[in-house]
Scaffold this motif. Structure first.
Motif, PDB file in Angstrom:
ATOM      1  N   UNK A  20       0.871  -1.221  -0.159  1.00  0.00           N
ATOM      2  CA  UNK A  20      -0.004  -0.119   0.021  1.00  0.00           C
ATOM      3  C   UNK A  20       0.872   1.313  -0.117  1.00  0.00           C
ATOM      4  N   UNK A  21       1.974   1.238   0.905  1.00  0.00           N
ATOM      5  CA  UNK A  21       2.751   2.650   0.764  1.00  0.00           C
ATOM      6  C   UNK A  21       3.310   2.597  -0.584  1.00  0.00           C
ATOM      7  N   UNK A  22       3.685   1.564  -1.040  1.00  0.00           N
ATOM      8  CA  UNK A  22       4.540   1.748  -2.464  1.00  0.00           C
ATOM      9  C   UNK A  22       3.681   2.402  -3.546  1.00  0.00           C
ATOM     10  N   UNK A  23       2.445   2.110  -3.308  1.00  0.00           N
ATOM     11  CA  UNK A  23       1.067   2.774  -4.395  1.00  0.00           C
ATOM     12  C   UNK A  23       0.946   4.115  -4.084  1.00  0.00           C
ATOM     13  N   UNK A  24       1.312   4.621  -2.746  1.00  0.00           N
ATOM     14  CA  UNK A  24       1.117   6.009  -2.488  1.00  0.00           C
ATOM     15  C   UNK A  24       2.133   6.665  -1.839  1.00  0.00           C
ATOM     16  N   UNK A  25       2.016   7.826  -1.718  1.00  0.00           N
ATOM     17  CA  UNK A  25       3.108   8.647  -0.810  1.00  0.00           C
ATOM     18  C   UNK A  25       4.407   9.267  -1.819  1.00  0.00           C
ATOM     19  N   UNK A  26       5.085  10.004  -1.221  1.00  0.00           N
ATOM     20  CA  UNK A  26       6.049  10.497  -2.078  1.00  0.00           C
ATOM     21  C   UNK A  26       6.994   9.605  -2.638  1.00  0.00           C
ATOM     22  N   UNK A  27       8.166   9.971  -3.001  1.00  0.00           N
ATOM     23  CA  UNK A  27       9.155   9.223  -3.787  1.00  0.00           C
ATOM     24  C   UNK A  27       9.834   8.511  -2.506  1.00  0.00           C
ATOM     25  N   UNK A  32      11.367   3.395   0.286  1.00  0.00           N
ATOM     26  CA  UNK A  32      11.463   2.832   1.604  1.00  0.00           C
ATOM     27  C   UNK A  32      10.643   1.455   1.667  1.00  0.00           C
ATOM     28  N   UNK A  33       9.286   1.637   1.051  1.00  0.00           N
ATOM     29  CA  UNK A  33       8.510   0.554   0.988  1.00  0.00           C
ATOM     30  C   UNK A  33       9.055  -0.626   0.401  1.00  0.00           C
ATOM     31  N   UNK A  40      11.013  -8.434   3.389  1.00  0.00           N
ATOM     32  CA  UNK A  40      10.086  -9.295   3.921  1.00  0.00           C
ATOM     33  C   UNK A  40      10.080 -10.573   2.760  1.00  0.00           C
ATOM     34  N   UNK A  41      10.460 -10.154   1.545  1.00  0.00           N
ATOM     35  CA  UNK A  41      10.570 -11.285   0.570  1.00  0.00           C
ATOM     36  C   UNK A  41      11.643 -12.410   0.978  1.00  0.00           C
TER      37      UNK A  41
END
Length: 83
Positions: A20-27, A32-33, A40-41
């Motif tokens: 979700x954080x990789x789809x939203x937010x600043x660069x 970081x996401x 986690x992978x």
């Protein structure tokens, strides 16, 4: 299902937060996401190597860690230089 596979399911559920954080937010937040998702992978691959008794998954996770750090530095330099 064994305890190992239940722990994989738990980590996959935890993977939703970086997704979700990789789809939203600043660069910077997206970057970081993505790094958290890569971490986690690696955790998922290590747990699966124990669950399936497959040493190749441990090798794959080690390769992901060793290649992920230089890739992070290369992309950070590229972002700093051209953006």
């Amino acid at each position: 299902m064994t305890l190992w596979l239940w722990s994989v399911v738990a980590v996959v559920v935890a993977m939703l937060i970086p997704t979700v954080m990789a789809c939203r937010g600043r660069m910077a937040e997206r970057w970081v996401a993505l790094q958290m998702g890569a971490a986690l992978t690696v955790v998922i691959l290590v747990i699966m190597s124990f669950a399936f008794h497959a040493a190749i998954l441990m090798d794959l996770s080690l390769a992901l860690v060793l290649l992920g750090v230089p890739a992070t530095l290369v992309v950070a330099v590229a972002l700093e230089r051209w953006i």
